[in-house]
Design a protein around this motif. Structure first.
Motif, mmCIF file in Angstrom:
data_model
loop_
_atom_site.group_PDB
_atom_site.id
_atom_site.type_symbol
_atom_site.label_atom_id
_atom_site.label_comp_id
_atom_site.label_asym_id
_atom_site.label_seq_id
_atom_site.Cartn_x
_atom_site.Cartn_y
_atom_site.Cartn_z
ATOM 1 N N TYR A 3 7.877 55.455 43.916
ATOM 2 C CA TYR A 3 7.217 56.163 45.085
ATOM 3 C C TYR A 3 6.913 55.085 46.138
ATOM 4 O O TYR A 3 6.229 53.929 45.629
ATOM 5 C CB TYR A 3 5.837 56.756 44.848
ATOM 6 N N GLU A 5 5.852 55.836 49.539
ATOM 7 C CA GLU A 5 4.393 56.290 49.949
ATOM 8 C C GLU A 5 4.670 57.971 49.701
ATOM 9 O O GLU A 5 5.380 58.354 49.309
ATOM 10 C CB GLU A 5 4.699 55.995 51.406
ATOM 11 N N ASP A 6 3.624 58.409 50.224
ATOM 12 C CA ASP A 6 3.271 59.901 49.992
ATOM 13 C C ASP A 6 4.363 60.460 50.832
ATOM 14 O O ASP A 6 4.724 60.416 51.973
ATOM 15 C CB ASP A 6 1.865 60.330 50.707
#
Length: 94
Positions: A3, A5-6
């Motif tokens: 991941y 970032e969101d």
């Protein structure tokens, strides 16, 4: 999957998630605009063609393109060179 970032992750060299999907849609839309411009460039003046090219590139890059890019693409289109804007189905991640 890593991941970043969101809404954005990376796996096997490709970006995934909602942010990657938006980037791909933006690239496809810019390519569509560029194709439409190349269908009948004779119907536009140089200024109109430069404006529309700038608009297509601005949509893709989300910032104003450099003037030399726009002028170079205008010259190519006017000389009959077809500019292909290839959009892949997955977003490569560096």
């Amino acid at each position: 999957m890593t991941y970043i970032e969101d809404g954005l992750g990376a796996h096997n060299g490709y970006a995934y998630g909602p942010l990657a999907d938006v980037a791909l849609r933006r690239a496809a839309h810019a390519g569509q605009l560029l194709d439409e411009l190349q269908e009948n460039p004779e119907a536009m003046t140089d200024a109109e063609l430069r404006h529309e090219l700038s608009r297509a590139l601005r949509h893709y890059m989300q910032r104003a393109p450099r003037a030399d890019q726009v002028y170079s693409l205008t010259r190519l289109i006017r000389s009959g060179v077809r500019i292909d804007w290839l959009v892949v189905d997955r977003l490569p991640c560096a």
